[in-house]
Motif scaffolding. Structure first.
Motif, PDB file in Angstrom:
ATOM      1  N   MET A   7       0.849  -1.194   0.000  1.00 13.85           N
ATOM      2  CA  MET A   7       0.000   0.000   0.000  1.00 13.85           C
ATOM      3  C   MET A   7       0.880   1.237   0.000  1.00 13.85           C
ATOM      4  SD  MET A   7      -3.282   0.808   0.072  1.00 13.85           S
ATOM      5  CE  MET A   7      -4.012  -0.660   0.760  1.00 13.85           C
ATOM      6  N   ALA A   8       0.647   2.125  -0.946  1.00 11.65           N
ATOM      7  CA  ALA A   8       1.454   3.340  -1.021  1.00 11.65           C
ATOM      8  C   ALA A   8       1.122   4.256   0.144  1.00 11.65           C
ATOM      9  CB  ALA A   8       1.187   4.062  -2.335  1.00 11.65           C
ATOM     10  N   THR A   9       2.150   4.911   0.682  1.00 10.98           N
ATOM     11  CA  THR A   9       1.959   5.844   1.786  1.00 10.98           C
ATOM     12  C   THR A   9       2.626   7.162   1.462  1.00 10.98           C
ATOM     13  OG1 THR A   9       3.978   5.119   2.892  1.00 10.98           O
ATOM     14  CG2 THR A   9       1.941   3.966   3.472  1.00 10.98           C
ATOM     15  N   ASN A  10       2.168   8.194   2.157  1.00 11.88           N
ATOM     16  CA  ASN A  10       2.739   9.521   1.972  1.00 11.88           C
ATOM     17  C   ASN A  10       3.159  10.041   3.335  1.00 11.88           C
ATOM     18  OD1 ASN A  10       3.407  12.077   1.032  1.00 11.88           O
ATOM     19  ND2 ASN A  10       1.317  12.842   1.337  1.00 11.88           N
ATOM     20  N   GLU A  11       4.460  10.038   3.622  1.00 11.32           N
ATOM     21  CA  GLU A  11       4.945  10.425   4.935  1.00 11.32           C
ATOM     22  C   GLU A  11       4.670  11.896   5.186  1.00 11.32           C
ATOM     23  OE1 GLU A  11       9.301  10.925   6.786  1.00 11.32           O
ATOM     24  OE2 GLU A  11       8.789   8.874   6.241  1.00 11.32           O
ATOM     25  N   LEU A  12       4.184  12.181   6.409  1.00 11.41           N
ATOM     26  CA  LEU A  12       3.868  13.555   6.765  1.00 11.41           C
ATOM     27  C   LEU A  12       4.879  14.123   7.760  1.00 11.41           C
ATOM     28  CD1 LEU A  12       0.008  13.287   7.251  1.00 11.41           C
ATOM     29  CD2 LEU A  12       1.230  14.105   5.251  1.00 11.41           C
ATOM     30  N   VAL A  13       5.032  13.447   8.893  1.00 10.37           N
ATOM     31  CA  VAL A  13       5.879  13.951   9.962  1.00 10.37           C
ATOM     32  C   VAL A  13       6.667  12.798  10.554  1.00 10.37           C
ATOM     33  CG1 VAL A  13       5.941  15.109  12.211  1.00 10.37           C
ATOM     34  CG2 VAL A  13       4.183  15.733  10.546  1.00 10.37           C
ATOM     35  N   VAL A  14       7.974  12.959  10.664  1.00  5.16           N
ATOM     36  CA  VAL A  14       8.796  11.986  11.371  1.00  5.16           C
ATOM     37  C   VAL A  14       8.959  12.476  12.797  1.00  5.16           C
ATOM     38  CG1 VAL A  14      11.026  10.846  11.523  1.00  5.16           C
ATOM     39  CG2 VAL A  14      10.025  11.324   9.287  1.00  5.16           C
ATOM     40  N   THR A  15       8.558  11.671  13.753  1.00  6.57           N
ATOM     41  CA  THR A  15       8.714  12.024  15.155  1.00  6.57           C
ATOM     42  C   THR A  15       9.862  11.217  15.736  1.00  6.57           C
ATOM     43  OG1 THR A  15       7.191  10.331  15.970  1.00  6.57           O
ATOM     44  CG2 THR A  15       6.222  12.411  15.290  1.00  6.57           C
ATOM     45  N   VAL A  16      10.164  11.450  17.016  1.00  2.79           N
ATOM     46  CA  VAL A  16      11.267  10.746  17.655  1.00  2.79           C
ATOM     47  C   VAL A  16      10.867   9.296  17.845  1.00  2.79           C
ATOM     48  CG1 VAL A  16      12.738  10.635  19.688  1.00  2.79           C
ATOM     49  CG2 VAL A  16      11.996  12.850  18.807  1.00  2.79           C
ATOM     50  N   GLY A  17      11.348   8.414  16.975  1.00  2.00           N
ATOM     51  CA  GLY A  17      11.066   6.993  17.098  1.00  2.00           C
ATOM     52  C   GLY A  17       9.838   6.534  16.349  1.00  2.00           C
ATOM     53  N   VAL A  26       6.519   7.536  13.312  1.00  2.00           N
ATOM     54  CA  VAL A  26       6.245   8.304  12.103  1.00  2.00           C
ATOM     55  C   VAL A  26       4.740   8.525  11.990  1.00  2.00           C
ATOM     56  CG1 VAL A  26       6.062   6.249  10.626  1.00  2.00           C
ATOM     57  CG2 VAL A  26       6.674   8.434   9.613  1.00  2.00           C
ATOM     58  N   VAL A  27       4.349   9.675  11.471  1.00  2.00           N
ATOM     59  CA  VAL A  27       2.948   9.963  11.156  1.00  2.00           C
ATOM     60  C   VAL A  27       2.826   9.973   9.648  1.00  2.00           C
ATOM     61  CG1 VAL A  27       1.071  11.633  11.309  1.00  2.00           C
ATOM     62  CG2 VAL A  27       2.617  11.321  13.250  1.00  2.00           C
ATOM     63  N   GLU A  28       1.881   9.175   9.114  1.00  2.00           N
ATOM     64  CA  GLU A  28       1.751   9.073   7.666  1.00  2.00           C
ATOM     65  C   GLU A  28       0.330   8.725   7.259  1.00  2.00           C
ATOM     66  OE1 GLU A  28       4.462   6.085   6.366  1.00  2.00           O
ATOM     67  OE2 GLU A  28       3.539   4.494   7.521  1.00  2.00           O
ATOM     68  N   LYS A  29       0.076   8.808   5.953  1.00  2.00           N
ATOM     69  CA  LYS A  29      -1.206   8.414   5.387  1.00  2.00           C
ATOM     70  C   LYS A  29      -1.136   6.949   4.957  1.00  2.00           C
ATOM     71  CE  LYS A  29      -3.400  12.477   5.231  1.00  2.00           C
ATOM     72  NZ  LYS A  29      -4.694  12.726   5.901  1.00  2.00           N
ATOM     73  N   LEU A  30      -2.221   6.223   5.219  1.00  2.00           N
ATOM     74  CA  LEU A  30      -2.297   4.819   4.838  1.00  2.00           C
ATOM     75  C   LEU A  30      -3.752   4.473   4.574  1.00  2.00           C
ATOM     76  CD1 LEU A  30      -0.784   2.064   4.568  1.00  2.00           C
ATOM     77  CD2 LEU A  30      -1.306   1.684   6.987  1.00  2.00           C
ATOM     78  N   ALA A  31      -4.068   4.089   3.346  1.00  2.00           N
ATOM     79  CA  ALA A  31      -5.420   3.652   2.978  1.00  2.00           C
ATOM     80  C   ALA A  31      -6.490   4.696   3.316  1.00  2.00           C
ATOM     81  CB  ALA A  31      -5.742   2.313   3.644  1.00  2.00           C
ATOM     82  N   GLY A  32      -6.149   5.968   3.187  1.00  2.00           N
ATOM     83  CA  GLY A  32      -7.113   7.016   3.475  1.00  2.00           C
ATOM     84  C   GLY A  32      -7.226   7.383   4.935  1.00  2.00           C
ATOM     85  N   ALA A  33      -6.297   6.879   5.754  1.00  2.00           N
ATOM     86  CA  ALA A  33      -6.294   7.186   7.179  1.00  2.00           C
ATOM     87  C   ALA A  33      -4.965   7.839   7.559  1.00  2.00           C
ATOM     88  CB  ALA A  33      -6.498   5.927   8.009  1.00  2.00           C
ATOM     89  N   THR A  34      -5.000   8.654   8.607  1.00  2.00           N
ATOM     90  CA  THR A  34      -3.778   9.210   9.185  1.00  2.00           C
ATOM     91  C   THR A  34      -3.417   8.381  10.402  1.00  2.00           C
ATOM     92  OG1 THR A  34      -4.378  11.447   8.467  1.00  2.00           O
ATOM     93  CG2 THR A  34      -2.673  11.258  10.150  1.00  2.00           C
ATOM     94  N   ILE A  35      -2.199   7.845  10.405  1.00  2.00           N
ATOM     95  CA  ILE A  35      -1.766   6.980  11.506  1.00  2.00           C
ATOM     96  C   ILE A  35      -0.417   7.441  12.041  1.00  2.00           C
ATOM     97  CG2 ILE A  35      -2.997   4.989  10.535  1.00  2.00           C
ATOM     98  CD1 ILE A  35      -0.190   3.867   9.748  1.00  2.00           C
ATOM     99  N   GLN A  36      -0.165   7.090  13.288  1.00  2.00           N
ATOM    100  CA  GLN A  36       1.167   7.204  13.874  1.00  2.00           C
ATOM    101  C   GLN A  36       1.597   5.799  14.262  1.00  2.00           C
ATOM    102  OE1 GLN A  36       1.654   8.062  17.962  1.00  2.00           O
ATOM    103  NE2 GLN A  36       3.405   9.431  17.698  1.00  2.00           N
ATOM    104  N   HIS A  37       2.855   5.448  13.977  1.00  2.00           N
ATOM    105  CA  HIS A  37       3.327   4.126  14.387  1.00  2.00           C
ATOM    106  C   HIS A  37       4.836   4.132  14.560  1.00  2.00           C
ATOM    107  CE1 HIS A  37       5.076   2.734  10.456  1.00  2.00           C
ATOM    108  NE2 HIS A  37       4.282   3.685   9.996  1.00  2.00           N
ATOM    109  N   GLY A  38       5.329   3.184  15.337  1.00  2.00           N
ATOM    110  CA  GLY A  38       6.765   3.073  15.546  1.00  2.00           C
ATOM    111  C   GLY A  38       7.091   2.311  16.809  1.00  2.00           C
ATOM    112  N   ASP A  39       8.393   2.117  17.032  1.00  2.00           N
ATOM    113  CA  ASP A  39       8.854   1.324  18.168  1.00  2.00           C
ATOM    114  C   ASP A  39       8.760   2.072  19.494  1.00  2.00           C
ATOM    115  OD1 ASP A  39       9.445  -0.808  16.511  1.00  2.00           O
ATOM    116  OD2 ASP A  39      11.513  -0.156  16.159  1.00  2.00           O
TER     117      ASP A  39
END
Length: 287
Positions: free
Chosen positions: A1-11, A13-26
């Protein structure tokens, strides 16, 4: 699924995925579904975030969704942990739903203390703002304040889910969806602050990022900031205020209860804050 990165945070990332805005990471070891576009398919979003969670071996998926979109998530095994009435434009409830991919993630550490904090907080009577100490002032913060803001956040929070100790990040969000407010001492030094994360479309606001320098605690600055922020948000047309507070913090939970907020539920082991993954309590108020 193609994504469009918006903001990289400490550890994370906030990005678009399947029409949703998500944050994920370790850092938080989770996926946080923050918002879905009106055109997004809940089923497609679920498929995409669960595939991402499996790929990265995350322990939890956490979502915020209008109640009208709950069925697809319930059918996929998601549970409701908190609910805020009238969250969207004062009309539709918001549900905070979760799926635990790591069974240990749902187990509370010291559940007796967590429940005691909720009980003690809910027993508090509503208290009006009392005013600041002599020669202290409270005002909205601007770009020129971001260096001082970042310094306080860096001292108060060893870890945080978003990089609020970075002035560049603070300027970015201040120019987008955040209004911050602070208390200054008699020497015009910033000593306490908090932020409003505003959803103008949904007419709701998260009251968040409360921090006070250690030498200035115990003077009720958080309560004064909260009252001032509520007035500012009400004038801006916002209908519902809410917070996501650390479940093991007597102070913050009591602050919101005394300001007339209602307990909406607990998000178990949800957020990396102050050096560890902590459970968070949701409180709300119609303003």
């Amino acid at each position: 699924m193609a994504t469009n990165e918006l903001v990289v945070t400490v550890g994370d990332v906030v990005e678009k995925l399947a029409g949703a805005t998500i944050q994920h990471g370790d850092l938080n070891d989770r996926i946080y579904l923050m918002e879905m576009s009106s055109e997004a398919s809940a089923k497609q979003v679920i498929h995409a975030i669960e595939e991402l969670a499996q790929t990265n071996n995350y322990g939890k998926i956490f979502i915020k969704t209008p109640k009208s979109k709950q069925d697809a998530f319930l059918h996929s095994g998601y549970e409701i942990e908190a609910s805020v009435p009238g969250f969207y434009r004062g009309l539709e409830d918001a549900l905070f739903m979760v799926k635990y991919l790591d069974a240990d993630r749902r187990e509370l550490e010291n559940p007796e203390l967590v429940q005691e904090i909720i009980d003690v907080s809910q027993d508090k009577d509503t208290v009006e703002a009392q005013g600041l100490p002599v020669k202290h002032t409270l005002r909205e913060l601007g770009v020129d304040d971001t260096k001082a803001m970042a310094q306080i956040y860096g001292q108060v929070f060893p870890t945080y889910p978003f990089p609020i100790s970075d002035p560049v990040y603070l300027i970015k969000v201040m120019n987008d969806f955040v209004r911050s407010f602070g208390v200054f001492d008699e020497h015009n030094n910033l000593v306490s602050l908090a932020a409003c994360e505003i959803d103008r479309k949904g007419l709701n606001v998260e009251m968040t990022d409360f921090a006070t320098m250690p030498d200035f605690r115990g003077q009720g600055f958080a309560h004064e900031l909260l009252h001032f922020m509520e007035e500012a948000m009400s004038k801006d047309g916002i209908k519902t205020a809410y917070t996501i507070a650390r479940s093991r913090s007597f102070g913050m939970n009591i602050t919101f209860s005394k300001a007339g907020y209602e307990f909406a539920g607990m998000l178990k082991n949800n957020t990396n804050i102050s050096g560890s993954i902590q459970s968070m309590n949701v409180w709300y108020k119609h303003i």
